[in-house]
Enzyme design. Structure first.
Site, PDB file in Angstrom:
ATOM      1  N   CYS A  79       3.795  -0.576   0.668  1.00 56.42           N
ATOM      2  CA  CYS A  79       3.725  -1.921   0.062  1.00 56.42           C
ATOM      3  C   CYS A  79       5.128  -2.522  -0.027  1.00 56.42           C
ATOM      4  CB  CYS A  79       3.082  -1.819  -1.322  1.00 56.42           C
ATOM      5  SG  CYS A  79       3.160  -3.333  -2.296  1.00 56.42           S
ATOM      6  N   CYS A  82       6.078  -4.137  -3.357  1.00 54.12           N
ATOM      7  CA  CYS A  82       6.350  -3.095  -4.351  1.00 54.12           C
ATOM      8  C   CYS A  82       7.809  -2.660  -4.287  1.00 54.12           C
ATOM      9  CB  CYS A  82       5.461  -1.874  -4.118  1.00 54.12           C
ATOM     10  SG  CYS A  82       3.692  -2.176  -4.306  1.00 54.12           S
TER      11      CYS A  82
END
Length: 324
Positions: A79, A82
């Protein structure tokens, strides 16, 4: 390993009554112990950011949330957002110096926790305070927004649950987590435990009676008063037909009992302002026994939400205007 006391609405969570009182007791014990031991049990700044898995969730998140708000960062290696958000959260966790604890959960390795929190996409950030879970934000967020959210979280932890956070010592060795102090057993602990067990078993009548037994000996006991108000609320609505009640309330605005029942359902559903507003309007347009019935139910709902909630303060002022 279901997270206990999760309540996304944060409004009517009966198990959270006990968790909140335990959190306050633990915070008081932690302050007293720190004073006696001269700061013993301090953690290293490195311990303010921890990796959490399903096996350690209860110990590392639920139990720790009784002394400090735990911020949960749901992330994954693949991700990209993230990788932008996580370093900001980690830096702020250290900067807040023990007022929050950051728990990082890899969703690929902990699918059960992801499902239990209802995470739809990542990054997703939640918090657990005194055993209660609440969503903070999802997706990328600016640092100013994150700081504002964390400030509010810390304030809620301090004002509503007495959470004082962790004592941080830059010289402490990493990995030396401060133990979670056990709550002091009060004179009514067995009755309160009985009430909690009755609630867990769905025995609302048993919970009501247990709380009444505490209040018979200590009429001002805060946990018993709050627990009784909430248990009685759920007891009132458990056999109601929500669709029928709401239809009657809409078709019969002058039917006080219909408005009272609808307000109960509003509150259980997390619609606090709707519940309060409905009863204040009923008080405003009624008189005599009808007005008293609506007013008294409103006061009972104030007990359910808690006097410290700003929505209660605002509704009290509105009730005063409606009455006078």
């Amino acid at each position: 390993m279901q997270p206990r006391n999760m309540s996304m609405s944060g409004v009517v969570d009966l198990a959270a009554v006990k968790a909140a009182q335990e959190a306050k007791a633990k915070a008081e014990q932690a302050r007293a112990q720190a004073a006696r031991e001269g700061g013993a049990g301090a953690v290293s700044p490195a311990d303010l950011v921890i990796d959490v898995d399903e096996a350690g969730f209860e110990r590392d998140v639920l139990q720790r949330s009784a002394e400090v708000p735990v911020v949960i960062d749901f992330w994954a290696e693949w991700c990209q957002p993230c990788k932008q958000l996580s370093p900001v959260l980690e830096r702020l966790a250290v900067e807040y110096n023990g007022r929050i604890l950051l728990a990082k959960i890899d969703v690929d390795a902990n699918q059960m926790l992801m499902q239990q929190f209802g995470v739809q996409g990542i990054p997703a950030v939640f918090a657990v305070v005194a055993g209660q879970a609440l969503p903070l934000f999802q997706g990328a967020a600016g640092e100013a927004q994150i700081r504002q959210t964390l400030d509010q979280l810390v304030q809620v932890g301090e004002e509503r649950f007495g959470l004082t956070g962790l004592t941080v010592d830059p010289d402490a060795a990493p990995g030396g987590q401060a133990p979670v102090p056990a709550p002091a057993a009060g004179p009514h602990e067995s009755l309160l435990n009985a009430a909690a067990q009755a609630l867990d078993a769905g025995d609302l009548g048993g919970a009501v009676q247990a709380y009444k037994n505490v209040l018979a000996e200590d009429p001002a006991h805060p946990e018993a008063k709050l627990g009784l108000a909430q248990a009685e609320l759920l007891q009132r609505v458990q056999n109601l037909d929500p669709q029928k009640v709401r239809q009657e309330a809409a078709e019969k605005p002058s039917d006080v009992q219909a408005q009272i029942s609808a307000a109960d359902l509003d509150l259980v559903g997390g619609h606090v302002e709707d519940a309060f507003g409905r009863l204040i309007d009923t008080v405003r347009r009624t008189a005599g026994e009808d007005r008293d019935a609506a007013r008294l139910r409103l006061l009972e709902l104030f007990e359910v939400v808690g006097a410290e909630d700003p929505r209660v303060s605002e509704a009290r002022r509105a009730l005063a205007r409606a009455l006078f």
